[in-house]
Design a protein around this motif. Sequence first.
Motif, PDB file in Angstrom:
ATOM      1  N   ILE A   1       0.871  -1.127  -0.206  1.00 21.80           N
ATOM      2  CA  ILE A   1      -0.054   0.031   0.107  1.00 21.80           C
ATOM      3  C   ILE A   1       0.684   1.292   0.014  1.00 21.80           C
ATOM      4  N   GLN A   2       1.952   1.159   0.761  1.00 17.62           N
ATOM      5  CA  GLN A   2       2.633   2.407   0.650  1.00 17.62           C
ATOM      6  C   GLN A   2       3.611   2.597  -0.609  1.00 17.62           C
ATOM      7  N   ALA A   3       3.863   1.411  -1.243  1.00 17.76           N
ATOM      8  CA  ALA A   3       4.419   1.641  -2.581  1.00 17.76           C
ATOM      9  C   ALA A   3       3.465   2.131  -3.690  1.00 17.76           C
ATOM     10  N   VAL A   4       2.294   1.821  -3.451  1.00 17.60           N
ATOM     11  CA  VAL A   4       1.297   2.370  -4.280  1.00 17.60           C
ATOM     12  C   VAL A   4       1.050   3.750  -4.406  1.00 17.60           C
ATOM     13  N   HIS A   5       0.991   4.137  -3.159  1.00 20.93           N
ATOM     14  CA  HIS A   5       0.717   5.664  -3.069  1.00 20.93           C
ATOM     15  C   HIS A   5       2.223   6.554  -3.298  1.00 20.93           C
TER      16      HIS A   5
ATOM     17  N   LEU B   1      -0.242   2.668   9.153  1.00 24.18           N
ATOM     18  CA  LEU B   1      -0.883   3.634   8.038  1.00 24.18           C
ATOM     19  C   LEU B   1      -1.822   4.718   8.876  1.00 24.18           C
ATOM     20  N   ALA B   2      -1.394   4.662  10.132  1.00 28.82           N
ATOM     21  CA  ALA B   2      -2.336   5.762  11.129  1.00 28.82           C
ATOM     22  C   ALA B   2      -2.397   7.176  10.472  1.00 28.82           C
ATOM     23  N   GLU B   3      -1.267   7.642   9.842  1.00 30.77           N
ATOM     24  CA  GLU B   3      -1.327   9.102   9.318  1.00 30.77           C
ATOM     25  C   GLU B   3      -2.021   9.231   7.782  1.00 30.77           C
ATOM     26  N   HIS B   4      -2.318   8.068   7.480  1.00 33.36           N
ATOM     27  CA  HIS B   4      -3.007   8.053   5.950  1.00 33.36           C
ATOM     28  C   HIS B   4      -4.044   7.166   5.709  1.00 33.36           C
ATOM     29  N   PRO B   5      -5.259   7.497   6.881  1.00 32.64           N
ATOM     30  CA  PRO B   5      -6.508   6.733   6.769  1.00 32.64           C
ATOM     31  C   PRO B   5      -6.991   6.537   5.446  1.00 32.64           C
ATOM     32  N   GLU B   6      -6.884   7.663   4.460  1.00 34.27           N
ATOM     33  CA  GLU B   6      -7.529   7.680   3.232  1.00 34.27           C
ATOM     34  C   GLU B   6      -6.902   6.674   2.310  1.00 34.27           C
TER      35      GLU B   6
ATOM     36  N   LEU C   1      -6.484   3.489   2.950  1.00 30.52           N
ATOM     37  CA  LEU C   1      -7.196   2.262   3.106  1.00 30.52           C
ATOM     38  C   LEU C   1      -8.501   2.319   2.273  1.00 30.52           C
ATOM     39  N   ASP C   2      -9.117   3.341   1.845  1.00 26.39           N
ATOM     40  CA  ASP C   2     -10.163   3.319   1.375  1.00 26.39           C
ATOM     41  C   ASP C   2     -10.240   2.514   0.104  1.00 26.39           C
ATOM     42  N   GLN C   3      -8.977   2.267  -0.686  1.00 28.21           N
ATOM     43  CA  GLN C   3      -9.244   1.442  -1.936  1.00 28.21           C
ATOM     44  C   GLN C   3      -8.669   0.130  -1.638  1.00 28.21           C
ATOM     45  N   VAL C   4      -8.872  -0.342  -0.172  1.00 26.03           N
ATOM     46  CA  VAL C   4      -8.224  -1.782   0.266  1.00 26.03           C
ATOM     47  C   VAL C   4      -9.510  -2.622   0.480  1.00 26.03           C
ATOM     48  N   THR C   5      -9.626  -3.919  -0.125  1.00 23.97           N
ATOM     49  CA  THR C   5     -10.519  -4.806   0.101  1.00 23.97           C
ATOM     50  C   THR C   5     -10.131  -6.101   0.542  1.00 23.97           C
ATOM     51  N   PHE C   6     -10.672  -6.756   1.466  1.00 22.36           N
ATOM     52  CA  PHE C   6     -10.166  -7.996   1.809  1.00 22.36           C
ATOM     53  C   PHE C   6     -10.880  -9.132   1.879  1.00 22.36           C
TER      54      PHE C   6
END
Length: 407
Positions: A236-240, A263-268, A270-275
Amino acid sequence: MVPTWLAALIVLISACSGGGSQAASTDDLLVVVSAPMSTEPWIGAFIERGARLAIDELNAHGGVTTSSGSRRVRLTVLDNAGSPAKAAENARGAVDDHAAVLLTDGTGAASVAPITDAAHLPVFICFEGGDALIDPSRWPSLFRMAPANKPMARRLADYIANSRPKVGVISDDSTYGEQGREALLQAFKIDEVEVVADQKAPARSPDLTTQVLAARQAGADKLVVWASASDVIAAIQAVHALGWKVPVYTGPTGEDPLVRQRLAEHPEWLDQVTFVSFRMTSEVGPGPFEQFRAGYEAKMGVDLVGVRQDGKQVVQPPDWPMFSYDAVHLVAASLSESGAPGEPLMEALNKISITGANGDYRGYAADQHEGVNPSDMYFARFHGFVFEPVGDDPLSDTIPSVNQLQD
């Protein structure tokens, strides 16, 4: 800040990992947990806490009734550190200590099985879903009380197939990652989902920029990460970092609180993450799970994730602890039938069933050692730090949301 659940876990490991450190009678029934307490603490915590709750409930009612009378239950927690060799060592210790049952995440199952088969010691896998781990004809002592990879991968393939995606797959070199990758590739082949990149990474890698970039350059428009929580975070970090607007799909490790903590400083983000995982509530409705949750949180405490949303603490619902909880109660019911651990218990486990914590049926047959119905897989998507069932999948859309905020 160390989350409340992790701080409590550290204390519990210190108290319990010595095997004989607890005052106990030789008549006690021993439950052994062997899990990655140090390397994957969320997984270790939910296995330990679910088992402890079930044991406390049994002992509060006098223990387990057997042919020799009522017997109290005792818990020992061992760290396998994600090492198959350590898992095998823990299994030998459980056999030497005459344990009634061994609960594990699944690490080193192929190494554990020959040890526990010979001793007629039942082993319940409470996390890993590899298809090869469960084969009653080959390894009769292995039972799985967790979702298998195959139905999760098939549901994921079905879920995305209609959009005719180009998928980039990233997996790690753990058995969880390798067996998950195998299930995904088989499912994508069946559904004719095009896999344009198939990247591997070391487990708990701090940087997956190379793998993510390869998927982007290959033309992927969906990224599937089946790996440890640390690898999910790195992806996720690499994607952004690359500025790539791509939906990310994960297996159950996407739910690991570590993902949200890191990812506490970037909650947004996670909005594109589905599990994909198993549904918490069953066909009978949310009542049984809510009752289990109330009992769990009253006894074990609320599992705080360690982040806040809308001014409130985010809470991890006790979904995965249900598996070790149900395993202990199923063993107790089977012991009451068999009268003794060992071979009589193994035989009873192939015919006894119970109603699990969320109202689902839990039971096995001699030729079937899977404990979770393949049809019970669902999808959840994050909204900030809280996840909810998706609305664009027929099953998931029928599942109620579960509260994850605390004042």
